[in-house]
Design an enzyme around this catalytic site. Structure first.
Site, mmCIF file in Angstrom:
data_model
loop_
_atom_site.group_PDB
_atom_site.id
_atom_site.type_symbol
_atom_site.label_atom_id
_atom_site.label_comp_id
_atom_site.label_asym_id
_atom_site.label_seq_id
_atom_site.Cartn_x
_atom_site.Cartn_y
_atom_site.Cartn_z
ATOM 1 N N GLY A 1 -31.014 -3.775 55.948
ATOM 2 C CA GLY A 1 -32.005 -4.527 55.171
ATOM 3 C C GLY A 1 -31.346 -5.430 54.146
ATOM 4 O O GLY A 1 -30.136 -5.397 53.931
ATOM 5 N N ARG B 1 -29.084 -7.523 49.036
ATOM 6 C CA ARG B 1 -28.779 -8.427 47.904
ATOM 7 C C ARG B 1 -29.407 -9.789 48.161
ATOM 8 O O ARG B 1 -28.877 -10.815 47.780
ATOM 9 C CB ARG B 1 -27.281 -8.573 47.738
ATOM 10 C CG ARG B 1 -26.566 -8.988 49.002
ATOM 11 C CD ARG B 1 -25.214 -9.493 48.662
ATOM 12 N NE ARG B 1 -24.411 -9.626 49.866
ATOM 13 C CZ ARG B 1 -23.226 -10.182 49.880
ATOM 14 N NH1 ARG B 1 -22.723 -10.650 48.774
ATOM 15 N NH2 ARG B 1 -22.556 -10.271 50.998
ATOM 16 N N ASP C 1 -24.053 -3.728 44.478
ATOM 17 C CA ASP C 1 -24.576 -4.238 43.204
ATOM 18 C C ASP C 1 -25.633 -5.323 43.388
ATOM 19 O O ASP C 1 -26.196 -5.816 42.412
ATOM 20 C CB ASP C 1 -23.417 -4.759 42.332
ATOM 21 C CG ASP C 1 -22.678 -5.937 42.969
ATOM 22 O OD1 ASP C 1 -23.059 -6.353 44.087
ATOM 23 O OD2 ASP C 1 -21.710 -6.434 42.359
ATOM 24 N N GLY C 2 -25.865 -5.712 44.650
ATOM 25 C CA GLY C 2 -26.896 -6.717 44.905
ATOM 26 C C GLY C 2 -26.470 -8.133 44.555
ATOM 27 O O GLY C 2 -27.277 -9.058 44.609
ATOM 28 N N ARG D 1 -30.211 -20.349 50.976
ATOM 29 C CA ARG D 1 -29.991 -20.864 52.325
ATOM 30 C C ARG D 1 -31.309 -21.030 53.059
ATOM 31 O O ARG D 1 -32.324 -20.440 52.706
ATOM 32 C CB ARG D 1 -29.008 -19.987 53.095
ATOM 33 C CG ARG D 1 -29.578 -18.696 53.586
ATOM 34 C CD ARG D 1 -28.526 -17.942 54.418
ATOM 35 N NE ARG D 1 -29.032 -16.637 54.775
ATOM 36 C CZ ARG D 1 -28.266 -15.629 55.168
ATOM 37 N NH1 ARG D 1 -26.967 -15.766 55.244
ATOM 38 N NH2 ARG D 1 -28.808 -14.481 55.493
ATOM 39 N N ASP E 1 -26.913 -7.030 63.200
ATOM 40 C CA ASP E 1 -27.744 -7.539 62.097
ATOM 41 C C ASP E 1 -27.360 -8.964 61.732
ATOM 42 O O ASP E 1 -28.068 -9.621 60.970
ATOM 43 C CB ASP E 1 -27.631 -6.629 60.859
ATOM 44 C CG ASP E 1 -26.184 -6.376 60.454
ATOM 45 O OD1 ASP E 1 -25.410 -5.884 61.290
ATOM 46 O OD2 ASP E 1 -25.827 -6.692 59.306
ATOM 47 N N ASN E 2 -26.251 -9.445 62.285
ATOM 48 C CA ASN E 2 -25.844 -10.822 62.033
ATOM 49 C C ASN E 2 -26.051 -11.692 63.269
ATOM 50 O O ASN E 2 -25.400 -12.714 63.425
ATOM 51 C CB ASN E 2 -24.373 -10.865 61.595
ATOM 52 C CG ASN E 2 -24.178 -10.238 60.222
ATOM 53 O OD1 ASN E 2 -25.107 -10.171 59.425
ATOM 54 N ND2 ASN E 2 -22.980 -9.776 59.949
#
Ligand code: AMP
Ligand code: MG
Length: 494
Positions: A91, A94, A126-127, A177, A253-254
């Protein structure tokens, strides 16, 4: 400050149609948001006001500090196979989907922030994002776009005004993006892994309408959907390979459903041709090596196919598996077709002749072990078509061992087509870039940017935006790394 926020007309279909596929989420306010670079051309394509976006309200939006009315502000759920191992929950850890807009061409585009703070999916992270990787994604995405390779785009890189801890403190940044969508193979895997077939169907229906509406009315639409994604990926990976691009982290996931390149982490371009080329520090076994990318794409598509079994033939998995396996088995054929089509363009060949595949493959055999710069070679071949073979020959350690014979064969093949050499060479120059993001130039630009000097970044971006045209004063950008640069190593997840 909300009165200064850019006014944007959102049309958030993902939030509207896919409740339960995301978690509402908010950016962490940046202490001193500032837009570092804005892609004004893209802003205009999107119908957004670049002046407002680069102002204080724009900086708040582009860092996720505050979002305008109508924004979606969600973290999307997805799973994924990372280096072959399955993580049922990844998920947006970040990132935030700010919302969807319809651009000037009428296309639906996601606006998404990366580095905007922690979400429920952050796990130990840390996002945040650091300036180096944010600018790297900006630069490579825009270079890919200029090379006509389908990709997410970079709208802006902004500073948050606080440091993030990596190896040491680095400037915190957020990338804004733009993508055709953020649907990934991993999005399907998230729900399939939980046996939520209705949700997988709902997601597939959504993806079909968004990306492949031409199959929506078909009785066999889920199988046709699979074919569409397979073909889009075959086209994409062929273009990567033809350009010498190594993605570096082809986890499921990419991998997008739209067929756009996504998530520029440890990616790099090859200098010398080497199918085993790996740049990523963590890719120890070469899973995502340059020449292995078509195999991995097929492996990822197999994982995608698994999520569609219940949809293709409900209650009859044997039939579904048979059909999907069959379609998956055609991937190498489609990939090779796309690659050969691209090679004909690179070689300036118009006719499709039976010997072309061998001719193309034999060029690669001739390159092996010869320290040939991959990008320079194709520009030099255009020179050979114009009548000067010296620069092409000069790229080989020893052209007499294989290249000379290949070149004679190639020029002979060209002579069999009625096309002026200058016209052929000009067409080749429109397909073969002179400038790619050379690793040493990228490093130089990012190092200076980290120290506050954007000159090298701006210059490199300018050169890469017109990769096919000879640009005065840009000679050094067409050169491979100097010998002292050594092996290039890239890092991901930063
Ligand atoms: P990526 O390597 O960017 O494709 O990310 C893989 C996964 O790790 C995704 O779920 C990301 O959201 C998550 N991730 C990467 N970096 C961070 C970070 N600094 N904080 C939280 N999550 C992260
Ligand atoms: Mg990712």
């Amino acid at each position: 400050m909300t009165d200064q926020l850019p006014h944007i007309v959102f049309d958030n279909s993902y939030v509207r149609d896919l409740e339960g596929f995301y978690v509402e989420s908010y950016g962490e306010p940046a202490p001193a948001p500032a837009v570092l670079r804005l892609n004004r051309n893209l802003a205009s394509e999107l119908g957004l006001d670049a002046d407002v976006l680069s102002g204080p309200g724009g900086a708040e939006l582009l860092t996720g500090t505050s979002l305008p009315d109508g924004a979606a502000s969600i973290a999307m759920a997805y799973a994924g196979h990372q280096f072959g191992g399955f993580s049922p929950q990844l998920g947006d850890g970040r990132a935030l989907l700010v919302g969807e807009i319809i651009d000037r061409q009428g296309s639906r585009r996601d606006i998404h922030l990366k580095g905007s703070g922690r979400t429920v999916f952050s796990r130990g992270g840390d996002g945040k994002a650091a300036i180096g990787p944010v600018l790297r994604e900006y630069l490579i995405a825009e270079a890919m776009h200029a090379l006509a390779i389908p990709t997410t785009r970079a709208l802006a890189a902004s500073l948050t005004g606080e440091d993030v801890m990596r190896d040491g403190p680095e400037k915190g940044a957020v990338l804004a993006r733009v993508a055709a969508s953020h649907l990934r193979v991993g999005t399907f895997q998230f729900f399939a892994a939980r046996s939520q077939t209705d949700k997988v169907r709902q997601l597939a229906d959504y993806a079909i309408l968004r990306h492949y509406p031409e199959v929506a009315g078909s009785d066999d639409r889920y199988l046709e959907f699979f074919r569409k994604v397979r073909d889009a990926q075959a086209r994409l990976i062929a273009r990567w390979v033809l350009a010498g691009f190594v993605h570096g982290v082809m986890n499921t996931d990419n991998m997008t459903i739209s067929g756009e390149t996504i998530d520029y982490g440890p990616c790099a371009f090859i200098d010398t041709y080497d199918p085993k080329a790996v740049f990523s520090s963590i890719d120890q076994f070469g899973r995502y090596a340059y020449g292995n990318q078509p195999n991995i794409a097929q492996w990822n598509l197999a994982r995608f196919a698994e999520t569609l079994i219940e949809l293709v033939s409900p209650g009859d998995s044997e039939t579904a598996v048979g059909k999907l396996t069959d379609e998956l088995g055609h991937f190498p054929f489609h990939y090779q077709h796309e690659w050969l089509k691209g090679m004909r363009k690179k070689l300036g060949l118009i006719k499709e002749l039976p010997g072309d595949l061998d001719l193309a493959n034999d060029l690669y055999t001739a390159m092996e072990g010869q320290n040939v710069d991959f990008t320079q070679l194709f520009r030099a071949l255009a020179g050979a078509v114009r009548g000067d073979s010296a620069s092409a020959r000069g790229l080989f350690d020893d052209p007499a061992t294989g290249f000379d014979a290949w070149l004679a064969r190639y020029l002979d093949r060209c002579a069999g087509e009625a096309l002026e050499p200058n016209d052929r060479a000009a067409a080749m120059d429109r397909s073969n870039p002179l400038y790619i993001p050379r690793n040493h130039k990228v490093e130089e630009a990012l190092t200076s940017a980290g120290a506050g000097d954007m000159t090298a970044f701006d210059r490199l971006l300018e050169v890469l935006t017109r990769p096919f045209e000879t640009q005065d004063g840009a000679e050094s950008y067409a050169e491979p790394a100097p010998a002292g640069f050594g092996h290039y190593t890239t890092y991901c997840g930063t």
